[in-house]
Scaffold this motif. Structure first.
Motif, PDB file in Angstrom:
ATOM      1  N   PHE A 139       3.082 -12.979 -29.887  1.00 46.70           N
ATOM      2  CA  PHE A 139       3.858 -12.509 -29.001  1.00 46.70           C
ATOM      3  C   PHE A 139       5.085 -13.695 -28.198  1.00 46.70           C
ATOM      4  CE2 PHE A 139      -0.324 -10.955 -26.737  1.00 46.70           C
ATOM      5  CZ  PHE A 139      -1.885 -11.498 -27.285  1.00 46.70           C
ATOM      6  N   ASN A 140       6.591 -12.317 -27.968  1.00 45.89           N
ATOM      7  CA  ASN A 140       6.752 -13.129 -27.669  1.00 45.89           C
ATOM      8  C   ASN A 140       6.999 -13.925 -26.282  1.00 45.89           C
ATOM      9  OD1 ASN A 140       8.656 -13.042 -29.320  1.00 45.89           O
ATOM     10  ND2 ASN A 140      10.431 -11.817 -28.051  1.00 45.89           N
ATOM     11  N   TRP A 141       7.817 -15.517 -26.421  1.00 42.96           N
ATOM     12  CA  TRP A 141       7.957 -15.341 -24.065  1.00 42.96           C
ATOM     13  C   TRP A 141       8.951 -15.160 -24.274  1.00 42.96           C
ATOM     14  CZ3 TRP A 141       2.800 -14.987 -24.296  1.00 42.96           C
ATOM     15  CH2 TRP A 141       2.408 -15.856 -25.005  1.00 42.96           C
ATOM     16  N   ILE A 142       9.352 -14.866 -22.659  1.00 40.29           N
ATOM     17  CA  ILE A 142      10.305 -13.984 -22.326  1.00 40.29           C
ATOM     18  C   ILE A 142      10.959 -14.511 -21.045  1.00 40.29           C
ATOM     19  CG2 ILE A 142      11.665 -12.113 -22.237  1.00 40.29           C
ATOM     20  CD1 ILE A 142       9.788 -10.621 -24.390  1.00 40.29           C
ATOM     21  N   GLY A 143      11.861 -15.789 -20.311  1.00 37.39           N
ATOM     22  CA  GLY A 143      11.476 -16.144 -19.219  1.00 37.39           C
ATOM     23  C   GLY A 143      11.293 -17.279 -18.897  1.00 37.39           C
ATOM     24  N   HIS A 144       9.743 -16.955 -19.255  1.00 36.86           N
ATOM     25  CA  HIS A 144       8.856 -18.602 -19.521  1.00 36.86           C
ATOM     26  C   HIS A 144       7.831 -19.033 -20.228  1.00 36.86           C
ATOM     27  CE1 HIS A 144       6.352 -15.974 -16.987  1.00 36.86           C
ATOM     28  NE2 HIS A 144       5.516 -16.693 -17.068  1.00 36.86           N
ATOM     29  N   LEU A 145       7.526 -19.814 -20.407  1.00 37.72           N
ATOM     30  CA  LEU A 145       6.940 -19.925 -21.260  1.00 37.72           C
ATOM     31  C   LEU A 145       5.234 -20.360 -20.349  1.00 37.72           C
ATOM     32  CD1 LEU A 145       7.766 -23.548 -22.897  1.00 37.72           C
ATOM     33  CD2 LEU A 145       7.962 -21.205 -23.808  1.00 37.72           C
ATOM     34  N   PRO A 146       4.369 -19.740 -20.517  1.00 39.34           N
ATOM     35  CA  PRO A 146       2.864 -19.414 -20.213  1.00 39.34           C
ATOM     36  C   PRO A 146       2.201 -20.501 -20.342  1.00 39.34           C
ATOM     37  CG  PRO A 146       3.128 -18.463 -22.281  1.00 39.34           C
ATOM     38  CD  PRO A 146       4.122 -18.745 -22.127  1.00 39.34           C
ATOM     39  N   ALA A 147       1.458 -21.201 -19.732  1.00 43.81           N
ATOM     40  CA  ALA A 147       0.924 -22.497 -19.864  1.00 43.81           C
ATOM     41  C   ALA A 147       0.241 -23.054 -21.663  1.00 43.81           C
ATOM     42  CB  ALA A 147      -0.936 -22.789 -19.066  1.00 43.81           C
TER      43      ALA A 147
ATOM     44  N   ALA B 126      -3.717 -12.780 -23.727  1.00 41.06           N
ATOM     45  CA  ALA B 126      -3.022 -11.592 -23.279  1.00 41.06           C
ATOM     46  C   ALA B 126      -3.221 -11.382 -21.935  1.00 41.06           C
ATOM     47  CB  ALA B 126      -3.167 -10.036 -23.627  1.00 41.06           C
ATOM     48  N   ALA B 127      -4.666 -12.091 -21.612  1.00 37.15           N
ATOM     49  CA  ALA B 127      -5.145 -12.433 -19.760  1.00 37.15           C
ATOM     50  C   ALA B 127      -4.540 -13.992 -19.967  1.00 37.15           C
ATOM     51  CB  ALA B 127      -6.828 -11.981 -20.178  1.00 37.15           C
ATOM     52  N   ALA B 128      -4.721 -14.765 -20.607  1.00 39.88           N
ATOM     53  CA  ALA B 128      -3.990 -16.249 -20.328  1.00 39.88           C
ATOM     54  C   ALA B 128      -2.611 -15.628 -20.277  1.00 39.88           C
ATOM     55  CB  ALA B 128      -4.078 -17.577 -21.235  1.00 39.88           C
ATOM     56  N   ALA B 129      -2.040 -15.310 -21.281  1.00 38.33           N
ATOM     57  CA  ALA B 129      -0.878 -14.705 -20.302  1.00 38.33           C
ATOM     58  C   ALA B 129      -0.122 -14.787 -20.094  1.00 38.33           C
ATOM     59  CB  ALA B 129       0.094 -14.503 -21.331  1.00 38.33           C
ATOM     60  N   GLY B 130      -0.574 -13.411 -19.103  1.00 37.09           N
ATOM     61  CA  GLY B 130      -0.205 -12.841 -18.505  1.00 37.09           C
ATOM     62  C   GLY B 130       0.296 -11.351 -17.869  1.00 37.09           C
ATOM     63  N   GLY B 131       1.467 -11.440 -16.650  1.00 40.00           N
ATOM     64  CA  GLY B 131       2.422 -10.331 -17.299  1.00 40.00           C
ATOM     65  C   GLY B 131       1.888  -8.765 -17.153  1.00 40.00           C
TER      66      GLY B 131
ATOM     67  N   PRO C 142      -1.390  -7.374 -21.194  1.00 36.60           N
ATOM     68  CA  PRO C 142      -2.583  -7.147 -21.351  1.00 36.60           C
ATOM     69  C   PRO C 142      -2.712  -5.663 -21.546  1.00 36.60           C
ATOM     70  CG  PRO C 142      -2.399  -8.290 -19.732  1.00 36.60           C
ATOM     71  CD  PRO C 142      -1.842  -8.671 -20.121  1.00 36.60           C
ATOM     72  N   CYS C 143      -1.283  -4.805 -20.303  1.00 43.08           N
ATOM     73  CA  CYS C 143      -0.947  -3.848 -20.675  1.00 43.08           C
ATOM     74  C   CYS C 143      -0.552  -3.243 -21.699  1.00 43.08           C
ATOM     75  CB  CYS C 143      -0.220  -3.429 -19.639  1.00 43.08           C
ATOM     76  SG  CYS C 143       0.348  -1.795 -19.127  1.00 43.08           S
ATOM     77  N   LEU C 144       1.032  -4.140 -22.299  1.00 46.92           N
ATOM     78  CA  LEU C 144       1.270  -3.851 -23.625  1.00 46.92           C
ATOM     79  C   LEU C 144       0.229  -3.937 -24.648  1.00 46.92           C
ATOM     80  CD1 LEU C 144       4.712  -6.344 -22.850  1.00 46.92           C
ATOM     81  CD2 LEU C 144       3.820  -3.602 -23.089  1.00 46.92           C
ATOM     82  N   LEU C 145      -0.768  -5.249 -24.601  1.00 39.91           N
ATOM     83  CA  LEU C 145      -1.648  -4.788 -26.499  1.00 39.91           C
ATOM     84  C   LEU C 145      -2.137  -3.910 -25.809  1.00 39.91           C
ATOM     85  CD1 LEU C 145      -2.681  -7.443 -27.838  1.00 39.91           C
ATOM     86  CD2 LEU C 145      -4.601  -7.423 -26.721  1.00 39.91           C
ATOM     87  N   ASN C 146      -2.943  -3.417 -24.972  1.00 38.41           N
ATOM     88  CA  ASN C 146      -3.892  -1.565 -25.020  1.00 38.41           C
ATOM     89  C   ASN C 146      -3.278  -0.411 -25.160  1.00 38.41           C
ATOM     90  OD1 ASN C 146      -6.191  -2.855 -23.510  1.00 38.41           O
ATOM     91  ND2 ASN C 146      -5.682  -2.503 -22.134  1.00 38.41           N
TER      92      ASN C 146
END
Lengths: 387, 387
Positions: free
Chosen positions: A314-322, A368-373, A376-380
């Motif tokens: 998973f690439n972190w773009i723009g900000h890091l998730p928690a 994907a759920a924890a990372a949000g944005g 989830p859609c891309l993973l699907n």
């Protein structure tokens, strides 16, 4: 301990890197245990690789700085493919530069790149060279709508390109990009996107990591799933990259980005370097793209490129998730590049590893759920990863 | 890029490390991708971790320097277990220090260590405290010949100890060590030596890597084979270490070295830190001892401790073998600490990984032959590894 004794140790080769971004940083993290020391040339004092070696702050166009770098190292490479040819060549006259500046130069111009590929009998996206508005209209006649207008040079991560679906898009795209040398490419309705990463040593030894499925979002890589294709496609990809390794008399890591269309591969882009779609190899392959690139350019034997496990990046773009929330998911490996957050900027990634594809899918959905944005859609969109 | 933006990122915690040797260096290599930054306190300007962070050059007894370090970081740890208690405590008054200074202090005196262990009902090597020549003679009466005379403090890697097999050894040992507080230990004719490494997070979450078989040469660890014992022994070891984690109210990585005698474990030594016998976890376990130590002390969730593959570590002591020759063996991971070569000094290691124990044995014999010295002979002492 005197400096002369240190230098007498077999493991202390100095590597110069043109560019000090996350790719250089991960080269250093992989290369330091091999006994290598790093000097980065980068225009920014904040270059995130800088803390892992010495930083020579200079513009990439500063040929004298490149010569100073050459004098300080045993071998050089780059983590940034838009280094001017003059800079690379000046350095290469003093110390070995891998990959060769010929490969670097060829990949800086999308038209030259496509001419080399077609010259080698490799399928590419249909394209048309555009130097004028007339060329663009001719190209659209030939390729049809939709098509993608791109700058020949300096584009990356979806920058310097525009999709043309109709007359209105055409005018907007021309206004936006028309003052540069351009290429019009057919819009390929691919079945999948993937990439192959290969490494060749100075002695010609060549290895290939497994084909990786890539999912982009707004032109930027978002997800990479390791080893998601069959042996036939793997062999096809290896046959293609082998022709390029030979053509360029290549040393180091080379990446090809493909479109998969009816079980056939079309080359979309050549990257003469370690690649974002290979970051999973740090945690999921026997030896990573970064370590093997370092082994290759310093003349060490190459290491194994097989996957150890299932791996999804998973690439972190723009900000890091928690971070704590993500790390609580089993099998997560965290990679913070130490860069300031900024929209559209790659500032980190996480690789999820698992024993089985099923376990991977379960934890991938949690991640994907924890990372949000968009995740989830891309993973699907990846077969087998949807709930 | 302003400094305030950098500091606002969630991933930029600063870790202070008392000691800047290879353990600190490997902590940094593991911690940097987690978003951590490192400051090392070490008396040597050549401290090999220094190039991966900031180096505060000071004696370990310099309490003011430890306070300065504390002011610069969010959390602190140590890579060297002989840091004076006053230094550790001064630092701990300002910032959290993990593992706790209580554990550090207890493990600095072999008699105190053994008293804690026996107080917790844990079996140790029979011993006798020696403050005089009379004590020594009493101890030999009690424990019999052979026995091992050791300094209570500051011993490591076989330093500060002497085996007493007869009257002549007794005189030599007393002459060599008699001016210090000592401990006499029974010479255990063990079936095997092994170690268990555990990690506990600030929230109490606890994980254990698989028991590792250790082979020493001249008092220094030479080989570590991961996961070479059955579940009964693993459970026994976990039960023992759990009592210590609780006793010390521990956070971070804790190591126990054992003798195996008739399927029973005797604790030989406690190391309140990451340990040489856990270096294989970098290349052979899901998350390494170094990364989990960093996760633990910074309050992040812990990662998996299962082995990914078969793994055998070779320690490079005094000199590095020919890197290219060693790397040509499949499955080798090279770790150069960037230290000057010196007799008896640990300057690097290699971990051999393999899919099966049989493949491991074949390549281990090649590696031992290439490394030379004592390695072929030492490897032969491990069941299943001999030709």
């Amino acid at each position: 301990m005197t400096q002369s004794v240190q230098n007498a140790l077999p493991g202390l080769s100095r590597v110069g890197v043109l560019g000090g971004g996350q790719l250089g940083r991960m080269m250093a993290i992989a290369g330091i245990p091999l006994g290598l020391k790093f000097i980065f040339l980068d225009p920014s004092a904040e270059a995130c690789a800088g803390s892992l070696g010495q930083l020579l702050q200079a513009e990439f166009s500063d040929v004298d700085a490149a010569r100073r770098l050459a004098a300080m190292v045993d071998v050089a490479t780059f983590d940034f493919e838009n280094v001017p040819q003059e800079t690379a060549q000046a350095l290469a006259q003093i110390k070995p530069l891998y990959p060769p500046s010929k490969a670097l130069g060829s990949c800086q111009d999308r038209v030259v790149e496509k001419e080399i590929l077609t010259g080698l009998g490799i399928r590419v996206t249909p394209y048309h060279t555009v130097s004028s508005r007339t060329d663009l209209l001719d190209g659209l006649d030939k390729l049809g709508y939709p098509a993608v207008l791109k700058t020949r040079r300096l584009g990356y991560d979806g920058k310097g390109q525009a999709v043309i679906r109709d007359q209105e898009d055409l005018e907007r795209a021309w206004q936006q990009l028309g003052d540069q040398e351009l290429i019009l490419e057919a819009f390929v309705k691919f079945d999948a996107e993937c990439s192959l990463i290969a490494v060749r040593g100075t002695g010609g030894e060549t290895r290939y990591w497994p084909l990786t499925r890539n999912v982009h979002s707004e032109g930027i890589l978002a997800l990479s799933l390791a080893g998601d294709f069959d042996q036939a496609l793997q062999s096809q990809a290896e046959g293609i990259i082998l022709r390029l390794l030979d053509h360029f008399d290549y040393t180091g890591v080379l990446t090809l980005e493909f479109f998969v269309l009816d079980d056939e591969l079309l080359v979309n882009e050549i990257a003469p370097r370690v690649h974002n779609s290979g970051h999973w190899t740090i945690d999921g392959a026997q030896i990573s793209q970064f370590e093997n690139h370092m082994r290759a350019i310093t003349g060490m034997p190459l290491g194994g490129t097989a996957a150890n496990c299932e791996a999804l990046m998973f690439n972190w773009i723009g900000h890091l998730p928690a971070r704590a929330q993500i790390l609580s998911i089993p099998g997560v490996h965290w990679h913070d590049y130490g860069k300031a957050a900024r929209p559209g900027r790659k500032i980190g990634h996480a690789t999820l590893t698992a024993e089985s594809r099923q376990e991977l899918a379960v934890n991938a959905r949690r991640l994907a759920a924890a990372a949000g944005g968009m995740f989830p859609c891309l993973l699907n969109t990846i077969p087998g990863m949807n709930a």
